[in-house]
Design a protein around this motif. Structure first.
Motif, PDB file in Angstrom:
ATOM      1  N   GLY A  33      10.000   0.388  -0.307  1.00  0.00           N
ATOM      2  CA  GLY A  33       9.900  -0.705  -1.261  1.00  0.00           C
ATOM      3  C   GLY A  33       8.624  -1.514  -1.159  1.00  0.00           C
ATOM      4  O   GLY A  33       8.508  -2.573  -1.788  1.00  0.00           O
ATOM      5  N   VAL A  34       7.657  -1.029  -0.381  1.00  0.00           N
ATOM      6  CA  VAL A  34       6.387  -1.749  -0.211  1.00  0.00           C
ATOM      7  C   VAL A  34       5.322  -1.108  -1.095  1.00  0.00           C
ATOM      8  O   VAL A  34       4.955   0.051  -0.877  1.00  0.00           O
ATOM      9  CB  VAL A  34       5.917  -1.720   1.259  1.00  0.00           C
ATOM     10  N   PRO A  35       4.804  -1.820  -2.113  1.00  0.00           N
ATOM     11  CA  PRO A  35       3.741  -1.266  -2.959  1.00  0.00           C
ATOM     12  C   PRO A  35       2.482  -0.985  -2.139  1.00  0.00           C
ATOM     13  O   PRO A  35       2.208  -1.669  -1.139  1.00  0.00           O
ATOM     14  CB  PRO A  35       3.483  -2.372  -3.988  1.00  0.00           C
ATOM     15  N   GLY A  43       2.011  -6.687   9.244  1.00  0.00           N
ATOM     16  CA  GLY A  43       2.299  -5.531  10.067  1.00  0.00           C
ATOM     17  C   GLY A  43       3.562  -4.816   9.609  1.00  0.00           C
ATOM     18  O   GLY A  43       3.643  -3.586   9.631  1.00  0.00           O
ATOM     19  N   ARG A  44       4.562  -5.575   9.180  1.00  0.00           N
ATOM     20  CA  ARG A  44       5.815  -4.981   8.688  1.00  0.00           C
ATOM     21  C   ARG A  44       5.548  -4.115   7.471  1.00  0.00           C
ATOM     22  O   ARG A  44       6.045  -2.981   7.377  1.00  0.00           O
ATOM     23  CB  ARG A  44       6.808  -6.081   8.336  1.00  0.00           C
ATOM     24  N   GLY A  51       3.147   3.673   7.958  1.00  0.00           N
ATOM     25  CA  GLY A  51       3.330   4.202   9.302  1.00  0.00           C
ATOM     26  C   GLY A  51       4.595   5.034   9.470  1.00  0.00           C
ATOM     27  O   GLY A  51       4.564   6.105  10.093  1.00  0.00           O
ATOM     28  N   LEU A  52       5.711   4.579   8.916  1.00  0.00           N
ATOM     29  CA  LEU A  52       6.973   5.288   9.080  1.00  0.00           C
ATOM     30  C   LEU A  52       6.909   6.680   8.462  1.00  0.00           C
ATOM     31  O   LEU A  52       7.380   7.659   9.066  1.00  0.00           O
ATOM     32  CB  LEU A  52       8.105   4.484   8.447  1.00  0.00           C
ATOM     33  N   GLY A 110      -0.488  -9.341  16.510  1.00  0.00           N
ATOM     34  CA  GLY A 110      -0.043  -8.191  17.284  1.00  0.00           C
ATOM     35  C   GLY A 110       0.671  -7.144  16.451  1.00  0.00           C
ATOM     36  O   GLY A 110       0.457  -5.941  16.620  1.00  0.00           O
ATOM     37  N   ALA A 111       1.518  -7.591  15.506  1.00  0.00           N
ATOM     38  CA  ALA A 111       2.289  -6.661  14.685  1.00  0.00           C
ATOM     39  C   ALA A 111       1.388  -5.839  13.775  1.00  0.00           C
ATOM     40  O   ALA A 111       1.571  -4.627  13.622  1.00  0.00           O
ATOM     41  CB  ALA A 111       3.318  -7.427  13.851  1.00  0.00           C
TER      42      ALA A 111
END
Length: 255
Positions: A33-35, A43-44, A51-52, A110-111
């Motif tokens: 769900g992230v454009p 970072g999320r 990344g996932l 950091g994230a």
């Protein structure tokens, strides 16, 4: 080499792996769900939106390569080309360093830094897919000139999924053009060093640097990174015939 392969390379196998990789990455990114345009906000977002999918794809690609028994032809040349065309990749390294020097490191938390490190996996996944497994399959039938062109072109075209993920079409088409230049540079790295490993490293660090420089407020010389990259790509197009010339990389040609 052919006797060591569990499955003899066929063009359709490489194309199926390519389509499967693009489909997996696109599906996971859509489910996040992230454009695409919001990846750099946190970072999320960067981890879930990019990344996932790379982690999942890396596991699937490693499993597939093992089942096929293609690690050696995917990662290593039978014979290296002439060395001097590596000038083009070296110039790309200069562009990479400009990006890193122009990055607003103070804007990192950091994230975001951790998610950026995961992004380096793109060097493994995209290189193994295109200039590894796809290249191996194409070498079962085609001449080396076609191997360079098709691996570079299909590598570039995989970036079209970014338009479906929210990036503007003109920006995506520009990215596709730049990716073809990059694909040619990475192909030269493989041919001149004799291994795909260094292309994976350069590719991963390049993508890390391009996301890094766009996070926060870029330095005054940030634009020069793109200019130097284009210069490296143009030189790569000029140099690539020299690394193709005399290539005898067809699967089984040295068995």
């Amino acid at each position: 080499m052919t006797a060591a392969l569990k499955v003899h390379p066929r063009v359709w196998i490489g194309l199926a792996i390519y389509v499967g990789y693009v489909a997996v990455v696109f599906l996971v990114q859509q489910l996040s769900g992230v454009p695409y345009t919001d990846l750099g906000e946190s970072g999320r977002n960067l981890f879930l939106g990019a990344g996932l999918s790379l982690i999942i794809a890396a596991i699937l690609l490693a499993t597939t390569t093992t089942l096929l028994g293609w690690w050696r032809p995917a990662l290593r040349e039978q014979r290296r080309s002439v060395r001097w065309p590596i000038i083009a990749p070296i110039i790309m390294v200069v562009a990479l360093l400009i990006n890193l020097a122009s990055t607003d490191w103070a804007s990192y938390d950091g994230a975001f830094f951790a998610a950026s490190i995961v992004l380096i996996l793109v060097g493994f996944t995209e290189e193994l897919t295109t200039r590894g497994l796809l290249l191996t399959s194409l070498r079962s039938t085609l001449s080396e000139g076609w191997v360079w062109f098709l691996t570079s072109a299909l590598f570039a075209l995989m970036h079209l999924i970014n338009a479906a993920s929210g990036q503007a079409l003109p920006a995506t088409l520009q990215q596709v053009g730049f990716a073809f230049l990059g694909g040619t540079i990475f192909y030269i790295v493989r041919r001149t060093t004799g291994t795909l490993i260094w292309a994976m490293v350069l590719h991963g660090l390049w993508d890390f640097s391009t996301f890094a420089v766009l996070h926060g407020t870029p330095g005054a010389f940030a634009a020069f990174g793109s200019i130097v990259y284009i210069a490296a790509g143009v030189l790569a197009l000029i140099f690539v015939p020299f690394v193709i010339r005399g290539a005898d990389e067809k699967i089984g040609s040295h068995a």
